[in-house]
Design an enzyme around this catalytic site. Structure first.
Site, mmCIF file in Angstrom:
data_model
loop_
_atom_site.group_PDB
_atom_site.id
_atom_site.type_symbol
_atom_site.label_atom_id
_atom_site.label_comp_id
_atom_site.label_asym_id
_atom_site.label_seq_id
_atom_site.Cartn_x
_atom_site.Cartn_y
_atom_site.Cartn_z
ATOM 1 N N LYS A 13 -0.836 -3.916 -7.025
ATOM 2 C CA LYS A 13 -0.527 -2.876 -8.015
ATOM 3 C C LYS A 13 0.804 -3.144 -8.716
ATOM 4 C CE LYS A 13 -0.547 0.682 -5.166
ATOM 5 N NZ LYS A 13 -0.750 0.072 -3.840
ATOM 6 N N ARG A 88 -0.268 9.666 -3.775
ATOM 7 C CA ARG A 88 -0.878 9.008 -2.618
ATOM 8 C C ARG A 88 -1.651 10.011 -1.763
ATOM 9 N NH1 ARG A 88 2.819 4.425 -2.223
ATOM 10 N NH2 ARG A 88 2.466 3.095 -0.430
ATOM 11 N N ARG A 127 4.541 -11.908 2.361
ATOM 12 C CA ARG A 127 5.346 -11.612 1.160
ATOM 13 C C ARG A 127 6.847 -11.767 1.446
ATOM 14 N NH1 ARG A 127 4.453 -6.009 -2.017
ATOM 15 N NH2 ARG A 127 5.058 -5.045 -0.051
ATOM 16 N N ARG A 160 10.427 -7.489 3.590
ATOM 17 C CA ARG A 160 10.617 -6.038 3.671
ATOM 18 C C ARG A 160 10.339 -5.583 5.096
ATOM 19 N NH1 ARG A 160 7.263 -3.074 -1.094
ATOM 20 N NH2 ARG A 160 6.752 -1.692 0.627
ATOM 21 N N ARG A 171 0.471 1.168 7.803
ATOM 22 C CA ARG A 171 0.373 1.571 6.388
ATOM 23 C C ARG A 171 -1.092 1.591 5.930
ATOM 24 N NH1 ARG A 171 4.197 -2.634 3.750
ATOM 25 N NH2 ARG A 171 3.728 -1.663 1.746
#
Ligand code: AMP
Length: 227
Positions: A13, A88, A127, A160, A171
């Site tokens: 996204k 969300r 990532r 992160r 998550r």
């Protein structure tokens, strides 16, 4: 045009929102980025948000809603925006609709980024982000030339805290519990467009742009009284 990007973490996204933001000159509003900024700036909001973010859980609605309200009231959002990561939950979506109604507006399109759990885990656990310029890398798919160093600015790459495997799994679980209701909500409103998000970045961008251009064309027909 007012656009929402909906989908699990790691569906791409943010990457698509950045491209679309440049292409259509619409501000990219990422609730995750706004929350991380307030954590970095050590604000009261940041302090409250940090504990939830680190556990991979959602930050309480009130905190996120206030941050988003403040942002979409800014001048650059007058002609539209791309919301990434907000709403969300169903209650956030209802508050957002109310906020926009007060301004005489509404959400035009919701893009739902469909992707498998396996791909999410692969994408997020690999990532890496540049600590200086924020550029995104992936240890396997988009590696930097020099290990741990940003190609663009020489900054150090970091992971992160919430991209660690254990938190990623939490998550994804939270996403399924909280966010899936939203898909039905927007489907019923007739504004949901599903985007297959396993393929390459360029073809996903192309599909998104096609949907937006078609929607703009039919909106101008409506304005002309053609339909
Ligand atoms: P993201 O960068 O979108 O993956 O968001 C990172 C984290 O910020 C999430 O795991 C949540 O803890 C928090 N967050 C971001 N957006 C929201 C939201 N709309 N509602 C609640 N928490 C959020």
């Amino acid at each position: 045009m007012r656009i929402v990007f909906l989908g699990p973490p790691g569906a791409g996204k943010g990457t698509q929102a950045e491209t679309l933001s440049k292409e259509k000159k619409l501000p990219h509003i990422s609730s995750g980025n706004l929350l991380r900024e307030s954590v970095e700036n050590d604000t009261e909001t940041g302090k409250k948000a940090q504990q939830h973010i680190n556990k991979g859980q959602l930050v309480p609605d009130q905190i996120v809603v206030d941050i988003i309200r403040e942002r979409i009231l800014k001048n650059d959002c007058k002609n539209g925006f791309i919301l990434d990561g907000f709403p969300r939950t169903l209650s956030q979506a209802i508050v957002l609709d109310g906020m926009l109604k007060d301004l005489g507006n509404k959400i035009d399109i919701v893009f739902y980024f469909a992707i498998s759990k396996e791909s999410i885990v692969l994408r997020l656990s690999g990532r890496r982000i540049c600590a200086i310029c924020g550029a995104n890398y992936h240890v396997k798919y988009v590696p930097s030339l020099k290990d741990g160093i940003c190609d663009k600015c020489g900054g150090k790459l970091y992971q992160r805290t919430d991209d660690k495997l254990e938190t990623v799994l939490e998550r994804i679980k939270v996403y399924h519990e909280q966010t899936e209701d939203l898909i039905n909500y927007y489907k019923k409103n007739g504004i949901l467009k599903e985007i297959e998000s396993e393929s390459n970045v360029e073809s996903i961008t192309e599909n998104i742009l096609k949907v937006i251009d078609n929607a703009s064309k039919s909106a101008s027909f409506v304005n002309l009284g053609v339909v």
